[in-house]
Scaffold this active site. Sequence first.
Site, PDB file in Angstrom:
ATOM      1  N   ASP A   1       0.839  -1.207   0.000  1.00  0.00           N
ATOM      2  CA  ASP A   1       0.000   0.000   0.000  1.00  0.00           C
ATOM      3  C   ASP A   1       0.868   1.247   0.000  1.00  0.00           C
ATOM      4  OD1 ASP A   1      -2.305   1.479   0.035  1.00  0.00           O
ATOM      5  OD2 ASP A   1      -2.693   1.221   2.174  1.00  0.00           O
TER       6      ASP A   1
ATOM      7  N   ASN B   1     -10.737  -2.554  -6.074  1.00  0.00           N
ATOM      8  CA  ASN B   1      -9.906  -1.705  -6.939  1.00  0.00           C
ATOM      9  C   ASN B   1     -10.520  -1.475  -8.329  1.00  0.00           C
ATOM     10  OD1 ASN B   1      -6.664  -2.857  -5.675  1.00  0.00           O
ATOM     11  ND2 ASN B   1      -7.903  -1.101  -5.084  1.00  0.00           N
TER      12      ASN B   1
END
Length: 247
Positions: free
Chosen positions: A21, A69
């Site tokens: 991330d 996503n």
Amino acid sequence: MNLKDIINIENLPIHVAIIMDGNGRWAKKQGKNRTFGHQNGVKSVRETTEAAAELGIKYLTLYAFSTENWNRPKYEVDVLMKLLMKSINKETKTLNKNNIRLNAIGDLNSLPLASYKQLMKSIEDTSGNTRMTLTLALSYSSRWEIVDAVKKIADKIKTNDISAESIDQDMFSSFLRTNNMPDPELLIRTSGENRISNFLLWQIAYTELYFTDTLWPDFRKEDMYKALIDFQGRERRFGKTSEQINK
Ligand code: FPP
């Protein structure tokens, strides 16, 4: 002393999972587009894979693209997909040279057809490798995986292939996409976010969690070593007392 030398090779996790991330924030900090962060994240994937294989870790699982996503701006999704496939394609030779098997978990049928085919080819080309399994979680979310397992079990009950009474934890696990690997002992998340974000919820019941502020594109071998050293300093009790563990 090198950080690597502090690691106890006898006490390595067999399976390490990573939530990569911070690519977007890394790029933004330099006034660049988010996709620049993803591009630079590839080097971190390479370094981490290399570090894990060199140490003798058997399974490395990376959260590369979540079901959620898909909701990002189309441009970013397109770039990410292309980057993922290009990287996989490009690295297949290196994976073979290093005896690393590529694997993928997730709703792979939702990938663009060309990406799916490319991915399957790399998985097939590396299927005989035995040193380490590198699993990419692609179009993956844990709740999706769990519901998918429940549906498969329900189908088998309907066709009388299994009985409801025979369902136990091991059997349930065998219907998950991770069925051929042990649960991770260590889960790393980069970029200072302290959450799990729908990743391997069932599998991390007893996993040690390690959070670091380092943004993924800055993550290097030394950062992996730090996480492993931290892991090795912990006492894993699995619900027992400290005295029982140290007996
Ligand atoms: C999270 O950063 C990262 C991703 C969604 C994608 C990870 C992809 C790569 C590292 C590219 C290469 C991967 C492989 C397997 C070759 P973010 O965009 O959520 O960052 P932010 O939280 O700062 O916005």
